[in-house]
Write a protein that holds these residues in place. Structure first.
Motif, mmCIF file in Angstrom:
data_model
loop_
_atom_site.group_PDB
_atom_site.id
_atom_site.type_symbol
_atom_site.label_atom_id
_atom_site.label_comp_id
_atom_site.label_asym_id
_atom_site.label_seq_id
_atom_site.Cartn_x
_atom_site.Cartn_y
_atom_site.Cartn_z
ATOM 1 N N LEU A 32 18.527 0.347 28.651
ATOM 2 C CA LEU A 32 19.610 -0.202 27.824
ATOM 3 C C LEU A 32 19.085 -0.600 26.445
ATOM 4 O O LEU A 32 19.728 -0.339 25.424
ATOM 5 N N ASP B 174 20.262 0.864 22.798
ATOM 6 C CA ASP B 174 20.656 0.058 21.633
ATOM 7 C C ASP B 174 19.903 0.517 20.396
ATOM 8 O O ASP B 174 20.468 0.679 19.317
ATOM 9 N N GLU C 101 16.919 -2.118 32.296
ATOM 10 C CA GLU C 101 16.928 -2.971 31.111
ATOM 11 C C GLU C 101 16.189 -2.291 29.962
ATOM 12 O O GLU C 101 16.629 -2.346 28.807
ATOM 13 N N GLN D 279 28.510 -1.781 33.662
ATOM 14 C CA GLN D 279 29.166 -2.794 32.827
ATOM 15 C C GLN D 279 28.507 -2.872 31.456
ATOM 16 O O GLN D 279 29.186 -2.969 30.435
ATOM 17 N N GLU D 280 27.187 -2.827 31.457
ATOM 18 C CA GLU D 280 26.455 -2.911 30.184
ATOM 19 C C GLU D 280 26.756 -1.707 29.292
ATOM 20 O O GLU D 280 26.881 -1.839 28.078
ATOM 21 N N THR E 138 24.501 -1.888 35.382
ATOM 22 C CA THR E 138 24.221 -0.950 34.287
ATOM 23 C C THR E 138 25.529 -0.380 33.723
ATOM 24 O O THR E 138 25.682 -0.229 32.509
ATOM 25 N N ARG F 273 30.297 -2.031 27.897
ATOM 26 C CA ARG F 273 30.292 -3.052 26.845
ATOM 27 C C ARG F 273 29.793 -2.486 25.511
ATOM 28 O O ARG F 273 30.178 -2.925 24.447
ATOM 29 N N ARG F 274 28.924 -1.474 25.612
ATOM 30 C CA ARG F 274 28.371 -0.862 24.400
ATOM 31 C C ARG F 274 29.227 0.303 23.896
ATOM 32 O O ARG F 274 28.806 1.042 23.019
#
Ligand SMILES: *Cc1c(COP(=O)(O)O)cnc(C)c1O
Length: 352
Positions: free
Chosen positions: A342, A346, A339, A276-277, A274, A280-281
């Motif tokens: 996330l 987004d 998920e 890392q995600e 989570t 990345r955002r």
């Protein structure tokens, strides 16, 4: 407020727990509970006999569960106090040990300040660094008690054990309490420090890594004289503070080591995925050794982001304090929950 409340309690600001909504099925990432149920062993042990025994008071010595905790950590039973959640262990410590004052970080578990007020203590909130780290020097030779959550909450950051040894040894006549609520998610326990000094107590809980937040079981581990003092406070308030089913749950949790280790491992993996995600955002996201992440979204403010997640059925925790207003604290749930979180993020960020 009634006219009968003691004047000394009139201005007390109580602790505000995270929401526990009873209506809608939220994805609940706001109070650092485990997404996994307690060990299946517990279900086998709660039989008709265990339920019938609820007519009897529990063992005030909590012998079996205390022994299980002692065995787990390689200490003696006399070095272990069991409490109704670790909040109660902390309450006893603040009640009994800090008449010469106590220090803790400005950004940490909110209950410390509440206990400081409740027990009318002279407490100081020492600012974390810009990067939300504890500066160990701030806690050395202060001539005061100290409470340090390690890993800290809500930051998730850790202080190296070496610094805790130095802090303890800089001030041998004052108590250092180390709150290890999150240590099983990648921290290193200070129990060996507590067992080799006279002025250190470690507080732990079954609420997070052992899936028993609703059972209310916590502990303190430390030198026998301090544990004896804590037992005196406990016997002077409620010697039956832990109910029979919870004692049983605690024993089962200690017995099923493989289940515990698997759950911790999965939470750590999901946390790292989570984080890392989020990075990345474009989120700012502190490194975490806990079962949560402390992160600030790239565009929305912390409160707007919290609210937008809530509108999408996902609960996280937002704190109003000015230094951390941009952040939210997100508990690590099941991978599929993260998920959904996330994807919702987004969706929120593309609308900002
Ligand atoms: C959750 C938490 C506790 C309290 O947990 P209990 O449920 O009362 O055992 C204590 N300290 C910290 C830092 C926590 O986050």
């Amino acid at each position: 407020m009634s006219i009968f409340l003691n004047g000394s309690l009139k201005s007390l600001q109580a602790y505000v727990p995270g929401e526990q909504p009873q209506d809608k099925a939220y994805i609940k990432l706001n109070t650092n509970e485990s997404p996994y149920p307690p060990t299946p062993l517990l279900q086998k042990k709660i039989d008709a006999g265990a339920l019938c025994d609820l007519r009897l008071y529990p063992d005030p010595e909590c012998a079996a569960a205390r022994q299980a905790v002692a065995d787990w950590y390689g200490v003696k039973r006399e070095n272990v106090l069991l409490t109704n959640g670790s909040d109660e262990a902390l309450s006893f410590l603040f009640m009994g040990f800090f008449e010469n004052g106590v220090d803790f970080p400005d950004i940490t578990y909110g209950f410390y300040k509440v206990f400081g007020d409740l027990y009318h203590l002279d407490y100081r909130e020492l600012p974390l660094t810009e990067d939300f780290d504890i500066n160990p020097k701030d806690y050395m030779a202060t001539g005061r008690g100290k409470v340090i959550a390690n890993p800290n909450a809500p930051t998730g950051k850790t202080l190296p054990l070496k610094d805790l040894y130095d802090i303890a040894d800089s001030d041998p006549n004052y108590l250092l309490v180390i709150d290890e609520a999150y240590v099983d998610f990648g921290g290193e326990t200070a129990i060996p420090l507590a067992m080799s000094r006279e002025n250190v107590v470690v507080v732990g809980t079954f609420s997070k890594s052992r899936s028993l937040a609703g059972g209310r079981l916590g502990f303190a581990i430390g030198p026998k004289p301090i544990i004896d003092d804590l037992q005196k406070i406990r016997y002077s308030t409620n010697p039956y503070n832990i109910n029979r089913l919870t004692l049983l749950a605690g024993e089962c949790a200690m017995e099923d080591k493989a289940y515990f280790e698997k759950n911790c491992r999965e939470i750590i993996e999901t946390r790292d995925f989570t984080r890392q995600e989020l990075l990345r955002r474009g989120f700012r996201c502190l490194p975490s050794c806990a079962n949560f992440l402390f992160c600030a979204p790239p565009k929305a403010g912390g409160e707007a982001y919290y609210q937008a997640l809530r509108d999408r059925g996902i609960l996280v925790r937002h704190f109003g304090a000015s230094r951390i207003r941009d952040f939210v604290r997100v508990t690590i749930g099941l991978k599929k929950d993260m998920e959904v979180f996330l994807a919702a993020s987004d969706d929120i960020l593309k609308g900002v």
